[in-house]
Design an enzyme around this catalytic site. Structure first.
Site, short mmCIF file in Angstrom:
data_model
loop_
_atom_site.label_atom_id
_atom_site.label_comp_id
_atom_site.label_asym_id
_atom_site.label_seq_id
_atom_site.Cartn_x
_atom_site.Cartn_y
_atom_site.Cartn_z
N GLU A 44 0.86 -1.19 0.00
CA GLU A 44 0.00 0.00 0.00
C GLU A 44 0.90 1.24 0.00
O GLU A 44 1.70 1.43 0.91
CB GLU A 44 -0.93 0.04 1.21
CG GLU A 44 -1.85 1.25 1.18
CD GLU A 44 -2.72 1.40 2.43
OE1 GLU A 44 -3.74 2.10 2.35
OE2 GLU A 44 -2.34 0.84 3.48
N ASP A 118 -3.41 11.87 -2.20
CA ASP A 118 -3.52 13.31 -2.38
C ASP A 118 -3.85 13.59 -3.84
O ASP A 118 -3.14 13.15 -4.74
CB ASP A 118 -2.20 13.98 -2.01
CG ASP A 118 -2.30 15.49 -1.89
OD1 ASP A 118 -3.07 16.10 -2.66
OD2 ASP A 118 -1.61 16.07 -1.04
#
Length: 212
Positions: A44, A118
Site C-alpha cells: 500500500e 492526495d
C-alpha cells in the site's frame, strides 16, 4: 490535514526493525526472506495510520502486506496498530514512493494499493499524483506479470484523471465502481479516510487495473 509532530516517533520505529526495517533498500529482492515465507507481497503506497493493511493482514493471512509512508508521526500509529493486532504478515517502511525502485526488485510485488491519495489538483503538480505516468512506470517495473493496481478515492476529479491516465498508459481496467459502498463488492476493508468520507455521504470510487 496537519499532523501533530511526534519527536519520539522515529526512535520508536527504529526500535522495531522486525516490523519497520531500518534500511529497507537492503531488503530489495529479498522481502520474502524478511517475511520468512514465499507468500505474495502486496504494497500500500501512502499507508497512513495503517488501518487498511492491518485489516487486510487479518483478513488474508496467506498474503504479506507492506505499507509505505513518508511521515514518522503518522507511521508510528500504524506500528502500534500492527503490534496490537499481532499480525506477522504486515510490515511498514518509511520511504517515499518516488524511490520505489530502490526498495523493490523487478517483479517482486503482486499488488499495489493506492487508497485516498492526495489529488494534487493543480496541473503543475500532475507528476505527483500517484496514478501519473511517472508512478505507473515504477509500478510496472515492481509488479510481476500478473500484478494489479487497486485504487480507491472519494475525489471524482482524481478518479476521472486516473481512468484516463491508466488507459493512456495501456493498462487494462476492470471492476470499476462509481459507488463502491452501494455495489456488490465484498470484503471491503476501509481506510480511516474512507470511513470518514462515507459517513459524510461522499461517494467512494474504486478501480482495478493490470498491465497488458
Amino acid at each position: 490535514m496537519r499532523q501533530r509532530f511526534k519527536p519520539w516517533a522515529k526512535d520508536k520505529l527504529l526500535s522495531h526493525p522486525d516490523i519497520s526495517p531500518v534500511n529497507p533498500s537492503e531488503w530489495k529482492g529479498k522481502w520474502s526472506e524478511y517475511f520468512g515465507n514465499g507468500n505474495p507481497i502486496h504494497l500500500e503506497v501512502g499507508t497512513g495510520k495503517g488501518r487498511f493493511i492491518t485489516g487486510m493482514g487479518i483478513q488474508n493471512p496467506q498474503v504479506n502486506y507492506m505499507g509505505m509512508e513518508i511521515y514518522d508521526s503518522i507511521l508510528v500509529t500504524a506500528l502500534d496498530r500492527i503490534i496490537d493486532a499481532g499480525v506477522p504478515n504486515v510490515r511498514i517502511i518509511r520511504e517515499n514512493a518516488e524511490r520505489l525502485s530502490d526498495f523493490f526488485e523487478e517483479g517482486e510485488l503482486d499488488r499495489i494499493y493506492l487508497n485516498f491519495s492526495d489529488p494534487w489538483p493543480k496541473s503543475k503538480h500532475e507528476k505527483r499524483r500517484l496514478t501519473s505516468e511517472f508512478f505507473l512506470s515504477q509500478y510496472e517495473r515492481a509488479l510481476n506479470s500478473n500484478g494489479e493496481i487497486h485504487f480507491k478515492t472519494d475525489n471524482q476529479g482524481l478518479f476521472e484523471y486516473s481512468l484516463h491516465s491508466i488507459s493512456k498508459y495501456g493498462m487494462t481496467l476492470k471492476n470499476v465502481s462509481l459507488d463502491l459502498h452501494n455495489s456488490d463488492f465484498e470484503n471491503n476493508v476501509m481506510t480511516e479516510y474512507e470511513e470518514k468520507f462515507s459517513e459524510k455521504g461522499f461517494r467512494i470510487y474504486r478501480l482495478e487495473a493490470e498491465f497488458k
